[in-house]
Structures are given as C-alpha cells and as structure tokens.
Design a protein around this motif. Structure first.
Motif, PDB file in Angstrom:
ATOM      1  N   LEU A   1       0.948  -1.368  -0.535  1.00  0.00           N
ATOM      2  CA  LEU A   1       0.023   0.337   0.028  1.00  0.00           C
ATOM      3  C   LEU A   1       0.874   1.089  -0.100  1.00  0.00           C
ATOM      4  O   LEU A   1       1.570   1.250   0.876  1.00  0.00           O
ATOM      5  CB  LEU A   1      -1.102   0.273   1.021  1.00  0.00           C
ATOM      6  N   GLY A   2       0.695   2.349  -1.399  1.00  0.00           N
ATOM      7  CA  GLY A   2       0.914   3.326  -0.957  1.00  0.00           C
ATOM      8  C   GLY A   2       1.646   3.919  -1.144  1.00  0.00           C
ATOM      9  O   GLY A   2       3.036   4.714  -0.810  1.00  0.00           O
ATOM     10  N   SER A   3       2.038   3.179  -2.595  1.00  0.00           N
ATOM     11  CA  SER A   3       3.677   3.250  -3.288  1.00  0.00           C
ATOM     12  C   SER A   3       3.506   3.550  -4.822  1.00  0.00           C
ATOM     13  O   SER A   3       2.623   3.588  -5.087  1.00  0.00           O
ATOM     14  CB  SER A   3       4.245   1.787  -3.395  1.00  0.00           C
ATOM     15  N   THR A   4       3.851   4.995  -4.844  1.00  0.00           N
ATOM     16  CA  THR A   4       3.490   5.598  -6.684  1.00  0.00           C
ATOM     17  C   THR A   4       4.805   5.614  -7.392  1.00  0.00           C
ATOM     18  O   THR A   4       4.836   6.577  -8.148  1.00  0.00           O
ATOM     19  CB  THR A   4       3.618   7.174  -6.084  1.00  0.00           C
ATOM     20  N   HIS A   5       6.156   4.157  -6.981  1.00  0.00           N
ATOM     21  CA  HIS A   5       6.760   4.801  -7.288  1.00  0.00           C
ATOM     22  C   HIS A   5       7.112   4.003  -8.451  1.00  0.00           C
ATOM     23  O   HIS A   5       7.037   2.365  -8.014  1.00  0.00           O
ATOM     24  CB  HIS A   5       8.354   4.775  -6.626  1.00  0.00           C
ATOM     25  N   GLU A   6       7.372   3.446 -10.426  1.00  0.00           N
ATOM     26  CA  GLU A   6       7.323   1.844 -10.795  1.00  0.00           C
ATOM     27  C   GLU A   6       8.606   1.230 -10.490  1.00  0.00           C
ATOM     28  O   GLU A   6       8.589   0.298 -10.628  1.00  0.00           O
ATOM     29  CB  GLU A   6       7.091   2.478 -12.229  1.00  0.00           C
ATOM     30  N   ASP A   7      10.048   2.222 -10.095  1.00  0.00           N
ATOM     31  CA  ASP A   7      10.185   1.296  -9.565  1.00  0.00           C
ATOM     32  C   ASP A   7      10.637   0.959  -8.513  1.00  0.00           C
ATOM     33  O   ASP A   7      11.172  -0.626  -8.972  1.00  0.00           O
ATOM     34  CB  ASP A   7      12.491   2.094  -9.832  1.00  0.00           C
ATOM     35  N   ARG A   8      10.038   0.754  -7.611  1.00  0.00           N
ATOM     36  CA  ARG A   8       9.256   0.859  -6.723  1.00  0.00           C
ATOM     37  C   ARG A   8       8.486  -0.679  -6.780  1.00  0.00           C
ATOM     38  O   ARG A   8       8.462  -1.839  -6.336  1.00  0.00           O
ATOM     39  CB  ARG A   8       9.179   1.158  -5.389  1.00  0.00           C
ATOM     40  N   HIS A   9       7.742  -0.339  -7.240  1.00  0.00           N
ATOM     41  CA  HIS A   9       6.857  -1.648  -7.707  1.00  0.00           C
ATOM     42  C   HIS A   9       7.408  -2.851  -7.923  1.00  0.00           C
ATOM     43  O   HIS A   9       7.087  -4.235  -8.096  1.00  0.00           O
ATOM     44  CB  HIS A   9       5.642  -0.749  -8.495  1.00  0.00           C
ATOM     45  N   ALA A  10       7.792  -2.599  -9.396  1.00  0.00           N
ATOM     46  CA  ALA A  10       8.832  -3.334 -10.044  1.00  0.00           C
ATOM     47  C   ALA A  10       9.670  -4.520  -8.814  1.00  0.00           C
ATOM     48  O   ALA A  10       9.590  -5.572  -9.177  1.00  0.00           O
ATOM     49  CB  ALA A  10      10.161  -2.715 -11.122  1.00  0.00           C
ATOM     50  N   LEU A  11      10.759  -4.240  -8.589  1.00  0.00           N
ATOM     51  CA  LEU A  11      11.122  -4.968  -6.905  1.00  0.00           C
ATOM     52  C   LEU A  11      10.254  -5.264  -5.867  1.00  0.00           C
ATOM     53  O   LEU A  11      10.699  -7.005  -6.195  1.00  0.00           O
ATOM     54  CB  LEU A  11      12.189  -3.415  -6.108  1.00  0.00           C
ATOM     55  N   ALA A  12       8.995  -4.651  -5.612  1.00  0.00           N
ATOM     56  CA  ALA A  12       8.023  -5.256  -4.953  1.00  0.00           C
ATOM     57  C   ALA A  12       7.675  -6.814  -5.756  1.00  0.00           C
ATOM     58  O   ALA A  12       7.428  -7.589  -5.316  1.00  0.00           O
ATOM     59  CB  ALA A  12       7.140  -4.302  -4.907  1.00  0.00           C
ATOM     60  N   ARG A  13       6.989  -6.027  -6.619  1.00  0.00           N
ATOM     61  CA  ARG A  13       6.976  -7.547  -8.106  1.00  0.00           C
ATOM     62  C   ARG A  13       7.746  -8.678  -7.745  1.00  0.00           C
ATOM     63  O   ARG A  13       7.958 -10.253  -7.481  1.00  0.00           O
ATOM     64  CB  ARG A  13       6.294  -7.097  -9.015  1.00  0.00           C
ATOM     65  N   GLU A  14       9.350  -8.374  -8.078  1.00  0.00           N
ATOM     66  CA  GLU A  14       9.638  -9.392  -8.210  1.00  0.00           C
ATOM     67  C   GLU A  14      10.447 -10.447  -7.550  1.00  0.00           C
ATOM     68  O   GLU A  14      10.653 -11.312  -7.096  1.00  0.00           O
ATOM     69  CB  GLU A  14      11.617  -8.781  -8.653  1.00  0.00           C
ATOM     70  N   TRP A  15      10.057  -9.014  -5.531  1.00  0.00           N
ATOM     71  CA  TRP A  15       9.894 -10.187  -4.138  1.00  0.00           C
ATOM     72  C   TRP A  15       8.727 -10.588  -3.806  1.00  0.00           C
ATOM     73  O   TRP A  15       8.871 -11.366  -2.622  1.00  0.00           O
ATOM     74  CB  TRP A  15      10.767  -8.744  -3.269  1.00  0.00           C
ATOM     75  N   GLY A  16       7.700 -10.554  -4.709  1.00  0.00           N
ATOM     76  CA  GLY A  16       6.139 -11.500  -4.443  1.00  0.00           C
ATOM     77  C   GLY A  16       5.181 -10.732  -4.230  1.00  0.00           C
ATOM     78  O   GLY A  16       4.363 -11.356  -3.657  1.00  0.00           O
ATOM     79  N   ALA A  17       5.523  -9.445  -4.108  1.00  0.00           N
ATOM     80  CA  ALA A  17       4.191  -8.961  -4.104  1.00  0.00           C
ATOM     81  C   ALA A  17       3.238  -9.405  -5.068  1.00  0.00           C
ATOM     82  O   ALA A  17       3.363  -9.111  -6.601  1.00  0.00           O
ATOM     83  CB  ALA A  17       4.310  -7.284  -4.016  1.00  0.00           C
ATOM     84  N   ASP A  18       2.057  -9.015  -4.904  1.00  0.00           N
ATOM     85  CA  ASP A  18       0.764  -9.514  -5.467  1.00  0.00           C
ATOM     86  C   ASP A  18      -0.647  -8.655  -6.340  1.00  0.00           C
ATOM     87  O   ASP A  18      -0.063  -8.644  -7.406  1.00  0.00           O
ATOM     88  CB  ASP A  18       0.112 -10.518  -5.132  1.00  0.00           C
ATOM     89  N   GLU A  19      -0.437  -7.340  -5.879  1.00  0.00           N
ATOM     90  CA  GLU A  19      -1.403  -6.742  -6.095  1.00  0.00           C
ATOM     91  C   GLU A  19      -0.078  -5.066  -5.609  1.00  0.00           C
ATOM     92  O   GLU A  19       0.230  -5.036  -3.869  1.00  0.00           O
ATOM     93  CB  GLU A  19      -2.164  -6.528  -5.892  1.00  0.00           C
ATOM     94  N   ILE A  20      -0.377  -4.191  -5.797  1.00  0.00           N
ATOM     95  CA  ILE A  20       0.322  -3.203  -5.026  1.00  0.00           C
ATOM     96  C   ILE A  20      -1.086  -1.764  -6.017  1.00  0.00           C
ATOM     97  O   ILE A  20      -1.202  -1.153  -6.352  1.00  0.00           O
ATOM     98  CB  ILE A  20       1.377  -2.497  -5.669  1.00  0.00           C
ATOM     99  N   ILE A  21      -1.614  -1.421  -4.616  1.00  0.00           N
ATOM    100  CA  ILE A  21      -2.544  -0.304  -3.639  1.00  0.00           C
ATOM    101  C   ILE A  21      -1.731   1.131  -3.980  1.00  0.00           C
ATOM    102  O   ILE A  21      -0.921   1.477  -3.405  1.00  0.00           O
ATOM    103  CB  ILE A  21      -3.059   0.401  -3.098  1.00  0.00           C
ATOM    104  N   THR A  22      -1.920   1.954  -5.533  1.00  0.00           N
ATOM    105  CA  THR A  22      -1.158   3.261  -5.387  1.00  0.00           C
ATOM    106  C   THR A  22      -1.722   4.545  -4.447  1.00  0.00           C
ATOM    107  O   THR A  22      -1.209   5.534  -4.593  1.00  0.00           O
ATOM    108  CB  THR A  22      -0.930   4.074  -7.039  1.00  0.00           C
ATOM    109  N   VAL A  23      -2.700   4.223  -4.172  1.00  0.00           N
ATOM    110  CA  VAL A  23      -3.751   5.568  -3.422  1.00  0.00           C
ATOM    111  C   VAL A  23      -3.170   5.223  -1.957  1.00  0.00           C
ATOM    112  O   VAL A  23      -2.713   3.999  -1.183  1.00  0.00           O
ATOM    113  CB  VAL A  23      -4.705   5.413  -3.512  1.00  0.00           C
TER     114      VAL A  23
END
Length: 348
Positions: free
Chosen positions: A199-221
């Motif tokens: 939750l609370g992530s608005t940066h695409e580079d951080r999304h990429a690493l989060a998904r690489e490490w196992g995040a299934d969904e990312i809430i940007t608000v």
C-alpha cells in the motif's frame, strides 16, 4: 580517518577524525568495507527528529582490524557483519532475542563522539556479542550487497513480518515502499505468505522490485482510499497480518484500519506523532508487536539464506557511490530518487 558528520538538517560533511582504538577489553575495531544510508537517517536529515552534531550511520560490514583481550572467536582479518546496535549477547534481553534492548548495549551513529558506520573505521563495543563472522572468502559484489542489507533493512523487514505473525497461507499487507517495506515483502514470502499487498506506493521502480520479491497487488493511493481498496481486495475482511514500515501517523492509522479481526500489526517504522486507538483495536482484537529490530538475532539465519542463494536483499540498493559523495547519497534518498544508497568505503 575520514568520517561522515551530521552538521544539522540537510548538512552532511566529511571530516578527519582520529582512528578509533580498543578502549575496553570487549571492544573490536572494524575497517569498514561497505556502508549505506538508512531511511531512518532521513528523520533527522529532514529536521523531523533531533540529532547531536557528530558521527552518523549504523549499517556497515568490514574486516576486523583490532580486538580486545576479552574478545573470543574473532580475530584480526575476519570479515564480519555488524548489526545496527551493539549487544553483549548474554543478558536476559539478548537471551530472549531482543538484542536492541541489551542491558549493556547501544546504537551506532547517534551523533556526538561515538563511532558511526559511515566512516573508514568503527569501534564496536561488546564485539563478541555483536559481530557475526562471515564464512568463506569468495564473495561476489552481489553477495556483499546482500550481506550489507542484513545489517538493518532486511533484518528490520523480517522483524516486521515475524512480529505480525506471518505464517503459511496468509494474506499480508505491507504499508510503505521504502527499503524496509520492500524487505518486508521479501520476508513475508520467505515466511510463507500466500498473498502480499503493498500500500501507498507511487514509484514504478519500487513496484518492479516489490513484484520481483513477491508482491501480488500494489495499491497506489493512500489514506481512506487505500483502506477501501484493500478491503475490496479482501472481500471486506482486511489483511491477516499487517507490516507497518514507515512510522508516520497516517501509515499507522492505515495499518490498524486494514487489519482483519484478530490480526497483528508488526511495527518497525520509528513512530512520529503516532497514537493508537485503544478502543477500536480492543473490540476488533487487533494486536500490535514490534520495535527496533534485533538484527543480531536474525542475522545468522538470514546470512545462511543469502549464502545459499535463497534470498537477494541487496537488490534494494539502487545507488552505489563512495564516501566522497555521501552527501549526494543522502540527497538522492531524501528526494526519493533512490530507494537505498550503498557506500563503498574500502576493498575487502
């Protein structure tokens, strides 16, 4: 020796300081090979928290340069990991696994004249209970970065997941996309989480690493919108475990709002202007655990996971520089141009 010095909000300078020496029989002196800048350093860099003028930095790995007479099982030339706090390893709190509450402990890089990790050498009190020797000699740059992450950020993310009681099959929510939050994602997966929501992530580079490490969904608000989005993803129930990895009032309120009945919030973000609604948590049976991560307790098992190739927490470092450019590293993290900065100090 050269050391990074805090000279007030936004002001990081290099100064010459005397090379530390053994002062007590339980000391060791470590020549720093790698250090880094922590998100918690930004609290005082931004002027939000107070810090006395002096040495800074609490994350470092390096080579033992000198040992006191009472230090056993460590020798000059050993390559070691240092947790961000020192501890004797023998008091009641250390024996219970809470080395950051050691009766004879303390924290590196707290200003003043004590040693910080963003320097060429560091005096380590209670060295036998603090430093972790790394086996083997052939370590790649990537593995070295992985080991550096264990000094704080990975251990802290892991502490958040352990404190929240993450177990096999859980849906885990992680609030925060900084280095600790991303390490929390990796830790939740390591502990068997079936689903991880950031939750609370608005940066695409951080999304990429989060998904690489196992995040299934990312809430940007954030705020109420984030709470509603999380509830929509969990059929209105909330998360089975929640990792609070920021420390602000808003992030903490979000964590308790998205926790399912009976869930535990694992808190590792240093709290600033935070209050907990005792009545709301009471009637929903929401638990709370966490605090400064006892990195020394987790480091042996996490080091083994690194050396076995099971995890690569050093991927969190997306900026590499040297001690001459330490001020630039702080600025990059402050402006969110970097997730976490690795500082090369010397060669192994």
């Amino acid at each position: 020796m050269r050391a990074a010095i805090f000279n007030g909000p936004g002001k990081i300078d290099l100064e010459d300081r005397p090379k530390p020496t053994v002062q007590d029989p339980t000391d060791a002196v470590v020549r720093v090979v790698l250090a880094c800048v922590c998100g918690s350093d930004l609290w005082w860099y931004r002027g939000i928290s107070d810090l006395a003028h002096g040495t800074i930095g609490h994350e470092f790995i390096g080579v033992v340069d000198e040992v006191g007479d009472a230090v056993q099982d460590l020798a000059v030339g050993d390559f070691v990991i240092a947790p961000f706090s020192w501890s004797d390893g023998t008091c009641r709190n250390c024996q219970a696994g809470f080395h950051t509450a050691c009766d004879h402990g303390g924290f590196f890089g707290q200003g003043g004249q004590d040693d910080g990790g963003q320097a060429e050498y560091v005096r380590v009190p209670q060295a036998a209970g603090t430093l972790v020797k790394v086996p083997g000699d052939d370590l790649s740059d990537d593995v070295m970065a992985d080991l550096l992450a264990l000094t704080d950020v990975m251990s802290t993310g892991y502490h958040a997941a352990v404190s929240a009681g993450v177990t096999e099959g859980m849906t885990v929510a992680v609030v925060g996309d900084g280095a600790v939050g991303l390490s929390g994602v990796l830790s939740a997966k390591l502990l068997g989480a079936a689903r991880v929501i950031v939750l609370g992530s608005t940066h695409e580079d951080r999304h990429a690493l989060a998904r690489e490490w196992g995040a299934d969904e990312i809430i940007t608000v954030r705020g109420d919108e984030a709470v509603a989005a999380l509830k929509d993803l969990t059929d209105g129930n909330g998360a089975d475990a929640v990792l609070e990895c920021v420390g602000t009032k808003d992030s903490t309120e979000t964590c308790f709002a998205i926790a399912a009945a009976g869930a535990i919030v694992g808190r590792v973000g240093v709290p600033h202007d935070v209050t907990i609604d005792g009545e709301a948590t009471f009637f929903r049976n929401i638990g709370m655990r966490g605090g400064p991560a006892p990195a020394r307790y987790y480091q042996p098992q996490l080091m083994r996971a690194v050396l076995d190739g099971e995890i690569h927490p050093g991927r969190v470092f997306d900026l590499v520089t040297d001690l001459d450019h330490i001020a630039d590293a702080y600025a990059a993290m402050d402006e969110r141009r970097a997730i976490k900065a690795l500082i090369k100090i010397s060669e192994r």
